[in-house]
Write an enzyme that holds these catalytic residues in place. Structure first.
Site, PDB file in Angstrom:
ATOM      1  CG  MET A   1      40.531  40.741  42.701  1.00 58.12           C
ATOM      2  SD  MET A   1      39.252  42.054  43.128  1.00 58.12           S
ATOM      3  CE  MET A   1      38.219  42.119  41.630  1.00 58.12           C
ATOM      4  CD  GLU A   2      41.175  35.124  41.750  1.00 59.61           C
ATOM      5  OE1 GLU A   2      41.905  35.444  40.844  1.00 59.61           O
ATOM      6  OE2 GLU A   2      41.343  35.744  42.770  1.00 59.61           O
TER       7      GLU A   2
ATOM      8  CG  LEU B   1      46.287  45.094  35.494  1.00 58.28           C
ATOM      9  CD1 LEU B   1      46.508  46.548  36.218  1.00 58.28           C
ATOM     10  CD2 LEU B   1      47.133  44.776  34.429  1.00 58.28           C
ATOM     11  CB  CYS B   2      43.294  39.168  38.132  1.00 56.34           C
ATOM     12  SG  CYS B   2      42.228  39.904  39.349  1.00 56.34           S
ATOM     13  CG  HIS B   3      48.843  37.466  39.419  1.00 58.16           C
ATOM     14  ND1 HIS B   3      48.892  38.820  40.164  1.00 58.16           N
ATOM     15  CD2 HIS B   3      50.058  37.474  38.744  1.00 58.16           C
ATOM     16  CE1 HIS B   3      50.051  39.387  40.145  1.00 58.16           C
ATOM     17  NE2 HIS B   3      50.845  38.666  39.359  1.00 58.16           N
TER      18      HIS B   3
ATOM     19  CG  ASP C   1      19.952  34.965  32.089  1.00 57.61           C
ATOM     20  OD1 ASP C   1      19.568  35.835  31.194  1.00 57.61           O
ATOM     21  OD2 ASP C   1      20.226  34.024  31.946  1.00 57.61           O
TER      22      ASP C   1
END
Length: 157
Positions: free
Chosen positions: A113-114, A75-77, A128
């Protein structure tokens, strides 16, 4: 449910409508840590990990992740990112690396969020690249430490 913005009146998941908002300058800074064995830490610090420049690759991975956040979180733009950076702080006594991601845009919605996505992917990239030397690494402390712009104003830890 009114305090949660990603639900409609019926309780269904929905993307927030930002079409009536005015663009503002927005910034978010997030951070997180990865703790590893002293020997693995020294390999990262000394640049002797067989896979190459761990922090350089993790920096690029974090920046790339910032730009892909809307593809990863439903739901992120999709945002026009104006700045994305990932920096590292090395803690010798704790054999810990802190990743800090800063994201800026001028837009209708924030970049928290980014920034959080950038930190997570940078730390996962370190894991990793180093897992052959230390499978017991621990990631944690992932959090938003600052946010500016938008209706809710400034947040700072």
């Amino acid at each position: 449910m009114s305090q949660f913005t990603h639900f409609d009146e019926q309780g269904n998941a929905a993307m927030v409508d930002v079409s009536e908002k005015q663009p503002t300058a927005r910034q978010a800074i997030a951070e997180g840590r990865i703790k590893m064995s002293a020997s693995c830490y020294q390999m990262v610090k000394g640049g002797t990990v067989k896979k190459g420049d761990v922090l350089g690759v993790a920096r690029i991975a974090g920046i790339m992740a910032v730009k892909q956040t809307a593809l990863l979180i439903p739901l992120c733009h999709t945002l026009l990112i104006e700045k994305a950076s990932v920096d590292f702080v090395l803690d010798d006594p704790g054999s810990t690396i802190t990743a800090r991601c800063t994201v800026k845009t001028t837009g209708l919605t924030g970049v928290e969020m980014e920034a959080l996505t950038g930190v997570n992917i940078a730390l996962l990239t370190i894991y990793d690249m180093c897992k052959a030397a230390d499978k017991g690494m621990e990631m944690g402390g992932i959090r938003l430490i600052e946010k500016t712009g938008g209706k809710s104003g400034t947040y700072k830890v």
